[in-house]
Design an enzyme around this catalytic site. Structure first.
Site, PDB file in Angstrom:
ATOM      1  N   SER A 122       9.521  -3.429  -6.582  1.00 46.49           N
ATOM      2  CA  SER A 122       8.460  -4.419  -6.383  1.00 46.49           C
ATOM      3  C   SER A 122       7.275  -3.820  -5.630  1.00 46.49           C
ATOM      4  O   SER A 122       6.244  -4.466  -5.508  1.00 46.49           O
ATOM      5  CB  SER A 122       9.005  -5.610  -5.596  1.00 46.49           C
ATOM      6  OG  SER A 122       9.524  -5.169  -4.366  1.00 46.49           O
TER       7      SER A 122
ATOM      8  N   HIS B  28       9.296  -5.383 -13.582  1.00 44.53           N
ATOM      9  CA  HIS B  28       9.552  -6.096 -12.332  1.00 44.53           C
ATOM     10  C   HIS B  28       9.862  -7.566 -12.597  1.00 44.53           C
ATOM     11  O   HIS B  28       8.973  -8.373 -12.878  1.00 44.53           O
ATOM     12  CB  HIS B  28       8.345  -5.961 -11.390  1.00 44.53           C
ATOM     13  CG  HIS B  28       8.529  -6.679 -10.092  1.00 44.53           C
ATOM     14  ND1 HIS B  28       7.518  -7.358  -9.456  1.00 44.53           N
ATOM     15  CD2 HIS B  28       9.637  -6.850  -9.310  1.00 44.53           C
ATOM     16  CE1 HIS B  28       7.989  -7.907  -8.346  1.00 44.53           C
ATOM     17  NE2 HIS B  28       9.267  -7.614  -8.243  1.00 44.53           N
TER      18      HIS B  28
ATOM     19  N   GLU C  46       6.425  -8.460 -14.499  1.00 45.21           N
ATOM     20  CA  GLU C  46       5.298  -7.518 -14.406  1.00 45.21           C
ATOM     21  C   GLU C  46       5.725  -6.213 -15.073  1.00 45.21           C
ATOM     22  O   GLU C  46       6.743  -5.624 -14.700  1.00 45.21           O
ATOM     23  CB  GLU C  46       4.924  -7.266 -12.941  1.00 45.21           C
ATOM     24  CG  GLU C  46       4.267  -8.472 -12.273  1.00 45.21           C
ATOM     25  CD  GLU C  46       3.974  -8.268 -10.789  1.00 45.21           C
ATOM     26  OE1 GLU C  46       2.929  -8.743 -10.326  1.00 45.21           O
ATOM     27  OE2 GLU C  46       4.792  -7.651 -10.090  1.00 45.21           O
TER      28      GLU C  46
ATOM     29  N   ASN D 293       3.076  -9.387  -5.481  1.00 44.26           N
ATOM     30  CA  ASN D 293       3.367  -8.969  -4.104  1.00 44.26           C
ATOM     31  C   ASN D 293       2.113  -8.538  -3.353  1.00 44.26           C
ATOM     32  O   ASN D 293       2.005  -8.734  -2.143  1.00 44.26           O
ATOM     33  CB  ASN D 293       4.409  -7.844  -4.089  1.00 44.26           C
ATOM     34  CG  ASN D 293       5.802  -8.383  -4.334  1.00 44.26           C
ATOM     35  OD1 ASN D 293       6.001  -9.587  -4.383  1.00 44.26           O
ATOM     36  ND2 ASN D 293       6.765  -7.500  -4.506  1.00 44.26           N
TER      37      ASN D 293
END
Length: 596
Positions: free
Chosen positions: A121, A142, A154, A192
């Site tokens: 991540s 991800h 992702e 993130n």
């Protein structure tokens, strides 16, 4: 034609890895699930069984489908079991050296055309890929937790990832029923990168005793409509995981100070306060792994009414202003049984406000939210005026005029002369320093911020802003009034943005910077935050609703006060405002709203 993946391998069967195994097996793909030891393998198997049993119990999965799903999974110890799979996804802890060792081994074990993927991540997919002799076949995939539920994936391509590999993985995501956003290899990717700056900032507010953990979390849930407050979310993610992600983002992302983990996070990790998984983090839980919060030494004693002990009696309220906010606040007080004196600048404005309140109350009757008697009672409690002198006998004044400090200060100086002693003088400012208004009076101890959210009759939250001169009785009175209105109050200090705007607008500003850098599109960033983080609106949708000029003004205030380079307004935001693209109200902001 996209390649057909008939078998995939998953390395690491923690919560994330087991979830990824379930996603593939649910979609008819054979999975080889690998762990480092027999004990770890058994734990992973138990996690998968629990998850599928839960789905059956909730009626989300047929027992026969569960059995078929589990029959597609082969469990094995050691990477050698992955020699024949078409794709491997690694989901081990976030340590670069560990991932590099695994990828070097996968490169040796897997067939030459197998795609090697990491679920990292925050780490560099490029740095992981160079441990292999096939960096063009390495990609980031991800997933978000819990993987079977969360729709977002992702897809992270490095500068050498082959276009065919990217296309094959995108097609695979569609087959899994996921929404993918494809991006380049940069710290934190989309979700993130935007989420963790905000979480870190929330911890900083808590660490500095600016507001309690309960108030910070309540403010964000009620003020922004997010499913969880930031500190509860940190506990869910794992404080240690959050530390690793922030530390990596800080080192890889240009050393932005806002990603440098707040010292408290490292202290909590060292002390073993890791969140839900350890039974204690920002909150205390029933037992390790439980989502049930139990009281501890920091839990507030009593309800909101009890917190308002020492409050002054309040029966009559003055509201100054004629905008949307003032209109909503007049309605809220009148419906709650208070006598209200509405003061505007002239009879014409009074008539407009009166009409707006009547319209809103009538809507309430039509929708069955209040009776005709309650509507008539509320209207009967309001006195309409165009002179401040009519506030001489009220117990509380709420100011909701234009967001200009000079105008507010002049108003507070006038109120100081007109109002009787002991009256609480409140401002609804969302960004200006409350202390400036307090010091325009001879009674700064009686001045407080009461920041209602728009629309005031619907939004549950009120931020009670105490200055360094506000008395405890004034804060108690403000809380008592909020409780009587049926609102949730959160108490915070007199700093720019208070709780909600201080956490919300830097996140929106970061999203604009991400778009400005051509890292991703507005649509993909909005998708990432809605599908990956459960936000009700993406940042660009929200900016267009709030107004880009409003966002810019608040961001400038935050930057001026904190002087933090990361808070400087994004140039793209300034350019759009200069061009008159202010969002929905002008028909154009980040998106064109004229043809919708």
């Amino acid at each position: 034609m996209a390649r057909e993946f008939t078998s995939v391998g998953v390395v690491g069967l923690g919560t994330m890895g087991a979830g990824i195994v379930e996603v593939f097996a649910r979609n008819g793909i054979d999975v080889v699930a690998v762990e480092i030891s027999a004990a770890a393998l058994e734990r992973g198997q138990a996690t998968l069984t629990r998850s599928t049993d839960r789905a059956v119990a909730k009626g989300k999965l047929d027992p026969a489908d569960r059995d078929a799903l589990l029959s597609r999974v082969t469990f094995a110890v050691g990477l050698d079991a992955l020699h024949a799979v078409d794709l491997v996804i690694e989901a081990v802890p976030e340590h670069l050296d560990l991932k590099q060792r695994i990828f070097a081994e996968l490169d040796r074990v897997c067939k030459p055309d197998a795609i090697l993927a990491t679920n990292t991540s925050s780490l560099s997919v490029t740095e992981i890929s160079v441990a292999t002799s096939r960096p063009n076949q390495v990609i980031g995939i991800h997933f978000f937790n819990p993987a079977p539920v969360m729709k977002l994936v992702e897809v992270i391509r490095t500068v050498v990832t082959s276009a065919d590999v990217v296309a094959d993985v995108e097609a695979l995501c569609a087959r899994l029923g996921k929404v993918d956003v494809t991006i380049n290899d940069r710290a934190g990717f989309i979700a993130n990168a935007l989420l963790f700056g905000y979480l870190n900032h929330a911890v900083a507010l808590f660490e500095s005793n600016y507001a309690s953990r309960e108030d910070i979390d309540a403010a964000i849930k009620l003020g922004c409509g997010l499913p969880m407050g930031p500190l509860a979310l940190m506990d869910l993610i794992g404080v240690d995981t959050a530390y690793e992600i922030l530390d990596t983002m800080y080192r890889r992302g240009g050393r932005d100070r806002r990603h440098a983990p707040v010292p408290l996070i490292k202290q909590m990790v060292t002390a073993g306060l890791l969140g839900r998984k350890s039974g204690r983090g920002f909150y205390t839980y029933e037992r390790p792994g439980s989502p049930v919060v139990v009281p501890d030494e920091a839990t507030p004693v009593g309800d909101q009414a009890a917190l308002a002990e020492g409050a002054r009696a309040t029966a009559k309220v003055g509201v100054v202003g004629s905008g949307t906010m003032a209109t909503g606040i007049i309605e809220v007080f009148a419906r709650a049984g208070y006598e209200v004196v509405s003061v505007t600048r002239g009879a014409e404005k009074s008539a407009t406000v009166c009409e707006a309140v009547k319209t809103s109350l009538n809507k309430g009757v039509v929708r069955g939210k209040l009776s005709e008697e309650e509507r008539d009672g509320a209207l009967g409690r309001i006195t309409w005026s165009a002179t401040l002198d009519h506030l001489a006998d009220v117990d509380l004044v709420v100011e909701a005029v234009i967001e200009e400090l000079s105008v507010k200060k002049a108003l507070f100086a006038s109120l100081d002369e007109i109002c009787k002693p002991g009256v609480v003088l409140a401002t609804t400012t969302s960004s200006l320093p409350v202390i400036e208004m307090a010091m325009a009076t001879q009674r700064p101890a009686d001045v407080v911020g009461l920041h209602f959210f728009n629309p005031a009759p619907i939004m549950q939250l009120v931020e009670v802003v105490r200055t360094i001169r506000t008395s405890p009785e004034t804060v108690a009175t403000a809380r008592a009034v909020c409780a009587a209105l049926g609102k949730t109050s959160v108490v915070c200090g007199d700093r720019s943005g208070f709780v909600v705007n201080a956490l919300l607008f830097p996140y929106l500003n970061d999203a604009v910077k991400m778009l400005e850098a051509s890292y991703s599109t507005a649509d993909d960033i909005d998708h990432a935050m809605k599908l990956g983080c459960g936000y009700p609106m993406g940042p660009f949708e929200l900016l267009d609703v709030v107004g880009l000029d409003v966002a810019l003004a608040i961001q400038r205030e935050l930057y001026l006060e904190l002087r933090e380079p990361g808070f400087a307004p994004a140039p793209l935001l300034e350019h759009l405002v200069t061009a008159g693209y202010l969002g929905r109200k002008t028909g154009r902001g980040f998106r064109d709203h004229t043809h919708r």
